[in-house]
Motif scaffolding. Sequence first.
Motif, PDB file in Angstrom:
ATOM      1  N   SER A  74      -5.121   8.245  -5.095  1.00  0.00           N
ATOM      2  CA  SER A  74      -5.579   9.594  -5.396  1.00  0.00           C
ATOM      3  C   SER A  74      -5.516  10.520  -4.194  1.00  0.00           C
ATOM      4  O   SER A  74      -5.340  11.730  -4.343  1.00  0.00           O
ATOM      5  CB  SER A  74      -7.012   9.546  -5.946  1.00  0.00           C
ATOM      6  OG  SER A  74      -7.927   9.108  -4.952  1.00  0.00           O
ATOM      7  N   VAL A  75      -5.644   9.964  -2.989  1.00  0.00           N
ATOM      8  CA  VAL A  75      -5.594  10.804  -1.791  1.00  0.00           C
ATOM      9  C   VAL A  75      -4.274  10.670  -1.034  1.00  0.00           C
ATOM     10  O   VAL A  75      -3.885  11.564  -0.275  1.00  0.00           O
ATOM     11  CB  VAL A  75      -6.768  10.479  -0.836  1.00  0.00           C
ATOM     12  CG1 VAL A  75      -8.091  10.751  -1.519  1.00  0.00           C
ATOM     13  CG2 VAL A  75      -6.702   9.040  -0.339  1.00  0.00           C
ATOM     14  N   GLY A  76      -3.557   9.541  -1.246  1.00  0.00           N
ATOM     15  CA  GLY A  76      -2.382   9.269  -0.429  1.00  0.00           C
ATOM     16  C   GLY A  76      -1.060   9.656  -1.038  1.00  0.00           C
ATOM     17  O   GLY A  76      -0.038   9.690  -0.336  1.00  0.00           O
ATOM     18  N   TRP A  77      -1.041   9.987  -2.344  1.00  0.00           N
ATOM     19  CA  TRP A  77       0.258  10.195  -2.988  1.00  0.00           C
ATOM     20  C   TRP A  77       1.066  11.351  -2.397  1.00  0.00           C
ATOM     21  O   TRP A  77       2.303  11.252  -2.318  1.00  0.00           O
ATOM     22  CB  TRP A  77       0.073  10.372  -4.502  1.00  0.00           C
ATOM     23  CG  TRP A  77      -0.546  11.673  -4.933  1.00  0.00           C
ATOM     24  CD1 TRP A  77      -1.842  11.908  -5.222  1.00  0.00           C
ATOM     25  CD2 TRP A  77       0.140  12.914  -5.125  1.00  0.00           C
ATOM     26  NE1 TRP A  77      -2.045  13.211  -5.583  1.00  0.00           N
ATOM     27  CE2 TRP A  77      -0.832  13.856  -5.534  1.00  0.00           C
ATOM     28  CE3 TRP A  77       1.456  13.333  -4.995  1.00  0.00           C
ATOM     29  CZ2 TRP A  77      -0.519  15.190  -5.801  1.00  0.00           C
ATOM     30  CZ3 TRP A  77       1.773  14.661  -5.265  1.00  0.00           C
ATOM     31  CH2 TRP A  77       0.794  15.571  -5.671  1.00  0.00           C
ATOM     32  N   PRO A  78       0.446  12.479  -1.942  1.00  0.00           N
ATOM     33  CA  PRO A  78       1.307  13.524  -1.376  1.00  0.00           C
ATOM     34  C   PRO A  78       2.047  13.074  -0.113  1.00  0.00           C
ATOM     35  O   PRO A  78       3.229  13.380   0.073  1.00  0.00           O
ATOM     36  CB  PRO A  78       0.326  14.659  -1.063  1.00  0.00           C
ATOM     37  CG  PRO A  78      -0.863  14.401  -1.933  1.00  0.00           C
ATOM     38  CD  PRO A  78      -0.971  12.918  -1.980  1.00  0.00           C
ATOM     39  N   VAL A  79       1.358  12.320   0.733  1.00  0.00           N
ATOM     40  CA  VAL A  79       1.987  11.829   1.958  1.00  0.00           C
ATOM     41  C   VAL A  79       3.084  10.827   1.629  1.00  0.00           C
ATOM     42  O   VAL A  79       4.190  10.871   2.170  1.00  0.00           O
ATOM     43  CB  VAL A  79       0.935  11.190   2.885  1.00  0.00           C
ATOM     44  CG1 VAL A  79       1.605  10.568   4.111  1.00  0.00           C
ATOM     45  CG2 VAL A  79      -0.106  12.214   3.298  1.00  0.00           C
ATOM     46  N   MET A  80       2.783   9.899   0.707  1.00  0.00           N
ATOM     47  CA  MET A  80       3.758   8.875   0.350  1.00  0.00           C
ATOM     48  C   MET A  80       4.964   9.471  -0.365  1.00  0.00           C
ATOM     49  O   MET A  80       6.095   9.002  -0.195  1.00  0.00           O
ATOM     50  CB  MET A  80       3.097   7.814  -0.522  1.00  0.00           C
ATOM     51  CG  MET A  80       2.102   6.933   0.214  1.00  0.00           C
ATOM     52  SD  MET A  80       2.871   5.980   1.562  1.00  0.00           S
ATOM     53  CE  MET A  80       2.458   6.995   2.986  1.00  0.00           C
ATOM     54  N   ALA A  81       4.754  10.525  -1.158  1.00  0.00           N
ATOM     55  CA  ALA A  81       5.880  11.179  -1.827  1.00  0.00           C
ATOM     56  C   ALA A  81       6.853  11.735  -0.798  1.00  0.00           C
ATOM     57  O   ALA A  81       8.083  11.598  -0.924  1.00  0.00           O
ATOM     58  CB  ALA A  81       5.380  12.277  -2.753  1.00  0.00           C
ATOM     59  N   GLY A  82       6.319  12.366   0.245  1.00  0.00           N
ATOM     60  CA  GLY A  82       7.175  12.885   1.306  1.00  0.00           C
ATOM     61  C   GLY A  82       7.868  11.787   2.085  1.00  0.00           C
ATOM     62  O   GLY A  82       9.050  11.901   2.430  1.00  0.00           O
ATOM     63  N   ALA A  83       7.140  10.695   2.336  1.00  0.00           N
ATOM     64  CA  ALA A  83       7.724   9.587   3.086  1.00  0.00           C
ATOM     65  C   ALA A  83       8.878   8.947   2.315  1.00  0.00           C
ATOM     66  O   ALA A  83       9.945   8.662   2.884  1.00  0.00           O
ATOM     67  CB  ALA A  83       6.648   8.540   3.391  1.00  0.00           C
ATOM     68  N   SER A 128       0.823  -1.206   0.000  1.00  0.00           N
ATOM     69  CA  SER A 128       0.000   0.000   0.000  1.00  0.00           C
ATOM     70  C   SER A 128       0.859   1.258   0.000  1.00  0.00           C
ATOM     71  O   SER A 128       0.429   2.298  -0.514  1.00  0.00           O
ATOM     72  CB  SER A 128      -0.937   0.005   1.213  1.00  0.00           C
ATOM     73  OG  SER A 128      -1.878  -1.047   1.138  1.00  0.00           O
ATOM     74  N   LEU A 129       2.062   1.180   0.558  1.00  0.00           N
ATOM     75  CA  LEU A 129       2.947   2.337   0.543  1.00  0.00           C
ATOM     76  C   LEU A 129       3.348   2.679  -0.887  1.00  0.00           C
ATOM     77  O   LEU A 129       3.296   3.842  -1.301  1.00  0.00           O
ATOM     78  CB  LEU A 129       4.195   2.058   1.392  1.00  0.00           C
ATOM     79  CG  LEU A 129       3.964   1.746   2.873  1.00  0.00           C
ATOM     80  CD1 LEU A 129       5.296   1.452   3.558  1.00  0.00           C
ATOM     81  CD2 LEU A 129       3.257   2.901   3.564  1.00  0.00           C
ATOM     82  N   VAL A 130       3.752   1.674  -1.653  1.00  0.00           N
ATOM     83  CA  VAL A 130       4.162   1.897  -3.037  1.00  0.00           C
ATOM     84  C   VAL A 130       2.966   2.308  -3.885  1.00  0.00           C
ATOM     85  O   VAL A 130       3.061   3.217  -4.716  1.00  0.00           O
ATOM     86  CB  VAL A 130       4.826   0.635  -3.613  1.00  0.00           C
ATOM     87  CG1 VAL A 130       5.195   0.840  -5.079  1.00  0.00           C
ATOM     88  CG2 VAL A 130       6.060   0.269  -2.806  1.00  0.00           C
ATOM     89  N   VAL A 131       1.823   1.650  -3.685  1.00  0.00           N
ATOM     90  CA  VAL A 131       0.613   1.995  -4.439  1.00  0.00           C
ATOM     91  C   VAL A 131       0.190   3.426  -4.143  1.00  0.00           C
ATOM     92  O   VAL A 131      -0.205   4.178  -5.046  1.00  0.00           O
ATOM     93  CB  VAL A 131      -0.519   1.012  -4.117  1.00  0.00           C
ATOM     94  CG1 VAL A 131      -1.848   1.513  -4.668  1.00  0.00           C
ATOM     95  CG2 VAL A 131      -0.207  -0.358  -4.697  1.00  0.00           C
ATOM     96  N   GLY A 132       0.270   3.827  -2.888  1.00  0.00           N
ATOM     97  CA  GLY A 132      -0.073   5.195  -2.533  1.00  0.00           C
ATOM     98  C   GLY A 132       0.809   6.204  -3.225  1.00  0.00           C
ATOM     99  O   GLY A 132       0.382   7.317  -3.553  1.00  0.00           O
ATOM    100  N   HIS A 133       2.052   5.822  -3.477  1.00  0.00           N
ATOM    101  CA  HIS A 133       3.012   6.733  -4.104  1.00  0.00           C
ATOM    102  C   HIS A 133       2.876   6.753  -5.627  1.00  0.00           C
ATOM    103  O   HIS A 133       2.789   7.821  -6.240  1.00  0.00           O
ATOM    104  CB  HIS A 133       4.425   6.296  -3.711  1.00  0.00           C
ATOM    105  CG  HIS A 133       5.504   7.218  -4.170  1.00  0.00           C
ATOM    106  ND1 HIS A 133       5.327   8.580  -4.306  1.00  0.00           N
ATOM    107  CD2 HIS A 133       6.797   6.973  -4.525  1.00  0.00           C
ATOM    108  CE1 HIS A 133       6.456   9.139  -4.725  1.00  0.00           C
ATOM    109  NE2 HIS A 133       7.351   8.181  -4.873  1.00  0.00           N
ATOM    110  N   LYS A 134       2.840   5.577  -6.266  1.00  0.00           N
ATOM    111  CA  LYS A 134       2.890   5.505  -7.727  1.00  0.00           C
ATOM    112  C   LYS A 134       1.632   4.941  -8.375  1.00  0.00           C
ATOM    113  O   LYS A 134       1.553   4.870  -9.596  1.00  0.00           O
ATOM    114  CB  LYS A 134       4.094   4.653  -8.151  1.00  0.00           C
ATOM    115  CG  LYS A 134       5.428   5.324  -7.854  1.00  0.00           C
ATOM    116  CD  LYS A 134       5.568   6.646  -8.595  1.00  0.00           C
ATOM    117  CE  LYS A 134       6.879   7.326  -8.322  1.00  0.00           C
ATOM    118  NZ  LYS A 134       6.971   8.652  -8.998  1.00  0.00           N
TER     119      LYS A 134
END
Length: 269
Positions: free
Chosen positions: A28-37, A7-13
């Motif tokens: 669609s909602v998690g990519w900004p958080v995952m990009a920072g992580a 889910s971390l990778v999916v949230g990002h890419k």
Amino acid sequence: MCIRDRSLVVGHKGPLPGTSSLMSAWHSVGWPVMAGAFKAVEALFAAQFGNMSGPTSPFGKVDIVEDFYGWAQVLDYQLRDHVKNGEIDWSMGEVHSFTPSGVVVGTEQGDAQIDADVVVFGTGFQKDYSIFDDETRGALDLQDDGLYLYRHTVPPKVSNLGFVGSELACISNISAYGVQAAWLAKLWANEFAAPSVEGMQASVEETKAWKRSWMPETGGRASLVLLHQTHFHDSLLKDMGLPHRRKSNPLSELFMPYQAGDYDNVIAK
């Protein structure tokens, strides 16, 4: 990988095309958080290797997940520690010739002679499809970034032809190839139906567009699944009518990584 990790990778890419709409919503909602992580992870790795800046540092130049999908590095600290202790010196460049004590390497400033105990050739390789006739190769539609197939296995425009292993790169290749082989066997045994040629081609085009939107351009990009492998397995299992949740309880699904043993009896079934 467990559900949490993927889910971390999916949230990002984003999810592998054709997977659940829930994963698309998460992206669609998690990519900004995952990009920072992942930027924090990138900084951590660069700091651990003492490679925060300079011509060989990837920090700030390429996203760490994109970098992995381009070259899939295995992190190892031995070289870093030997260099730090002054036990090893190293250089990168194109080898022009050998000398009795080392090599002549091309650099931006011209040729340089380097004494070397070990020379490592990172030459890569290219696949060869000359076993197929011209008509078949044309129907395969080989691209500069590889051979795009439906479910990474069958070419939509060539019947009775499948590829197991050669056009699929995962983290756990052995288990992936086993599930892939089972999927192909059941398809050819008419135990489930693939989409029409048009449907398979549409799926291929969707996957191609998704990969090209963020994965680095390499000769093997078409084959890459890597950190999305569990979703890929899920797609094949659903096609075969088999359970894609392979763990014994929800907590194990969430926190325990999937291993080859979780796919026991898939081929037998």
